[in-house]
Design a protein around this motif. Structure first.
Motif, mmCIF file in Angstrom:
data_model
loop_
_atom_site.group_PDB
_atom_site.id
_atom_site.type_symbol
_atom_site.label_atom_id
_atom_site.label_comp_id
_atom_site.label_asym_id
_atom_site.label_seq_id
_atom_site.Cartn_x
_atom_site.Cartn_y
_atom_site.Cartn_z
ATOM 1 N N GLU A 75 0.815 -1.231 -0.018
ATOM 2 C CA GLU A 75 -0.014 0.037 -0.072
ATOM 3 C C GLU A 75 0.881 1.209 0.131
ATOM 4 O O GLU A 75 2.130 1.105 0.343
ATOM 5 C CB GLU A 75 -1.028 0.103 1.178
ATOM 6 N N GLY A 76 0.424 2.577 -0.491
ATOM 7 C CA GLY A 76 0.992 3.557 -0.593
ATOM 8 C C GLY A 76 1.388 3.847 -1.838
ATOM 9 O O GLY A 76 0.497 3.655 -2.850
ATOM 10 N N GLU A 77 2.558 4.682 -2.217
ATOM 11 C CA GLU A 77 2.798 5.180 -3.212
ATOM 12 C C GLU A 77 3.140 4.077 -4.487
ATOM 13 O O GLU A 77 4.219 3.317 -3.999
ATOM 14 C CB GLU A 77 3.936 6.229 -3.379
ATOM 15 N N LEU A 78 2.742 3.926 -5.728
ATOM 16 C CA LEU A 78 3.188 2.927 -6.580
ATOM 17 C C LEU A 78 4.259 3.154 -7.175
ATOM 18 O O LEU A 78 5.027 2.285 -7.820
ATOM 19 C CB LEU A 78 1.957 2.970 -7.727
ATOM 20 N N ALA A 82 7.563 0.500 -8.385
ATOM 21 C CA ALA A 82 8.150 0.483 -9.662
ATOM 22 C C ALA A 82 9.534 0.210 -9.586
ATOM 23 O O ALA A 82 10.232 -0.097 -10.338
ATOM 24 C CB ALA A 82 7.682 1.702 -10.352
ATOM 25 N N THR A 83 10.156 0.714 -8.426
ATOM 26 C CA THR A 83 11.591 0.775 -8.422
ATOM 27 C C THR A 83 12.149 -0.906 -8.174
ATOM 28 O O THR A 83 13.320 -0.977 -7.882
ATOM 29 C CB THR A 83 12.395 1.589 -7.330
ATOM 30 N N LEU A 84 11.170 -1.620 -7.656
ATOM 31 C CA LEU A 84 11.520 -3.116 -7.324
ATOM 32 C C LEU A 84 12.179 -4.035 -8.644
ATOM 33 O O LEU A 84 12.927 -4.748 -8.418
ATOM 34 C CB LEU A 84 10.196 -3.834 -6.942
ATOM 35 N N GLY A 85 11.927 -3.253 -9.618
ATOM 36 C CA GLY A 85 12.977 -3.825 -10.890
ATOM 37 C C GLY A 85 14.108 -3.578 -10.704
ATOM 38 O O GLY A 85 15.108 -4.622 -11.016
ATOM 39 N N PHE A 86 14.664 -2.710 -9.873
ATOM 40 C CA PHE A 86 16.104 -2.297 -9.728
ATOM 41 C C PHE A 86 16.610 -3.389 -8.569
ATOM 42 O O PHE A 86 17.780 -3.690 -8.636
ATOM 43 C CB PHE A 86 16.315 -0.844 -9.178
ATOM 44 N N LEU A 199 17.261 -4.145 2.084
ATOM 45 C CA LEU A 199 18.046 -2.799 2.008
ATOM 46 C C LEU A 199 17.201 -1.679 1.444
ATOM 47 O O LEU A 199 17.045 -0.489 1.859
ATOM 48 C CB LEU A 199 19.274 -3.158 1.060
ATOM 49 N N TRP A 200 16.414 -2.145 0.601
ATOM 50 C CA TRP A 200 15.203 -1.402 -0.130
ATOM 51 C C TRP A 200 14.048 -0.780 0.836
ATOM 52 O O TRP A 200 13.976 0.354 0.814
ATOM 53 C CB TRP A 200 14.562 -2.125 -1.384
ATOM 54 N N ASP A 201 14.025 -1.783 1.747
ATOM 55 C CA ASP A 201 13.020 -1.293 2.834
ATOM 56 C C ASP A 201 11.756 -0.312 2.438
ATOM 57 O O ASP A 201 11.683 0.747 2.984
ATOM 58 C CB ASP A 201 13.692 -0.378 3.947
ATOM 59 N N ALA A 202 10.995 -0.923 1.351
ATOM 60 C CA ALA A 202 9.693 -0.337 1.234
ATOM 61 C C ALA A 202 9.804 1.105 0.444
ATOM 62 O O ALA A 202 9.158 2.005 0.401
ATOM 63 C CB ALA A 202 8.581 -0.226 2.039
ATOM 64 N N GLY A 203 11.310 1.078 -0.107
ATOM 65 C CA GLY A 203 11.523 2.445 -0.896
ATOM 66 C C GLY A 203 12.379 3.206 0.081
ATOM 67 O O GLY A 203 13.038 4.394 -0.584
ATOM 68 N N ARG A 204 12.293 3.160 1.524
ATOM 69 C CA ARG A 204 13.271 4.047 2.199
ATOM 70 C C ARG A 204 14.639 3.863 1.850
ATOM 71 O O ARG A 204 15.502 4.909 2.226
ATOM 72 C CB ARG A 204 12.740 3.656 3.595
ATOM 73 N N GLY A 205 15.062 2.735 1.378
ATOM 74 C CA GLY A 205 16.427 2.493 1.298
ATOM 75 C C GLY A 205 16.830 2.756 -0.291
ATOM 76 O O GLY A 205 17.814 2.030 -0.829
ATOM 77 N N LEU A 206 15.814 3.383 -1.084
ATOM 78 C CA LEU A 206 15.971 3.344 -2.462
ATOM 79 C C LEU A 206 17.465 4.163 -2.912
ATOM 80 O O LEU A 206 17.956 3.629 -3.827
ATOM 81 C CB LEU A 206 15.029 4.089 -3.266
#
Length: 273
Positions: A75-78, A82-86, A199-206
């Motif tokens: 849930e949250g910002e799509l 989208a950065t899960l591909g990275f 490490l990605w942590d739901a986008g917080r570690g992008l």
């Protein structure tokens, strides 16, 4: 050997659904989401008969290749999803490093000098070996109830065979001299995903994912041509920005930020994409 999850993946609550043959692992994963699956489910197969690549392109795989999709619910910002591909690209490259012995595999994009990584990441969603496409990644999403959505992170790897009717070079692990099978590669992939997703942590570690991705980036600093809706833009591949968009500098010095397009490097970029 049967497909199985790495102990690190099991410890983080990931689950596995393995098939000998499927139509599409992405389609099956999204079907599971609509049926109420809570996510963190890997759907894997050694044969995919009706898979899809980018822009709706057909992508079938012969027996022995790896088709793997990770179903996640969020849930949250799509845009963060989208950065899960990275994340997927990094995880796959690390898995390949772990299971493919050093030796015959080298990197060279269209005749360019070899890089330090045996497996490089081509924006936005390919993994290269010896300058040829070894694997592709496709993200698909589906809205669910309660403002939640499901994301299917599809990963297809040419383990034993590769298509020959493509407009760009492709290869397989077998063609590169590796005896690694799909099951061994998936075991390593499930382990590498667990660490990179943490490490990605739901986008917080992008930002950390972005930096690690750039360390493996194919063609960084070189000439590039990007096909965008029939138009070709040329320049130098400068970086990816904080949202993982492709950034180039054209011949006039203008900086262009690209969200989607087909990328070509080296000699192909110079001659025409």
């Amino acid at each position: 050997m049967a497909f199985r999850l790495a102990p690190t993946a099991e410890a983080q609550g990931f689950r596995l659904e393995a098939h000998e043959t499927v139509g599409s692992t992405n389609a099956l994963a999204l079907e599971r989401a609509r049926e109420g699956d809570p996510g963190k489910l890997w759907v894997v197969s050694k044969r995919q008969e009706s898979g899809r690549g980018r822009r709706g392109r057909a992508w079938a795989t012969p027996h022995g290749n790896l088709a793997a999709t990770l179903l996640l619910r969020a849930e949250g910002e799509l845009r963060f999803a989208a950065t899960l591909g990275f994340v997927a690209g990094l995880a796959l490259a690390e898995a390949l490093d772990a299971v493919v012995p050093a030796g015959r595999i080298s990197i060279g994009l269209d005749g360019a000098s070899a890089g330090s990584n045996r497996f490089e990441l081509k924006w936005p969603n390919d993994v290269l070996a010896s300058g040829a496409k070894l694997a592709g990644i496709l993200l698909e999403s589906s809205m669910l109830e309660g403002d939640r959505f499901a994301v299917a992170v599809g990963i297809g790897v040419n383990v034993v065979a590769y298509p020959t009717d493509l407009p760009y070079p492709a290869t397989s692990l077998q063609a590169l001299g590796s005896s690694c099978d799909a099951e061994t590669l998936f075991l390593a992939l499930s382990d590498a995903w667990a660490s990179n997703a943490r490490l990605w942590d739901a986008g917080r570690g992008l930002s950390a994912i972005r930096q690690r991705w750039l360390e493996r980036a194919a063609g960084l600093g070189g000439q590039v041509a990007v096909r965008i809706d029939g138009t070709i833009v040329r320049g130098t591949f400068e970086t990816i920005d904080e949202d993982c968009r492709f950034v180039i500098r054209d011949d006039k010095g203008a900086v262009l930020t690209i969200t989607a397009g087909d990328v070509h490097f080296g000699a192909v970029a110079s001659a025409g994409a």
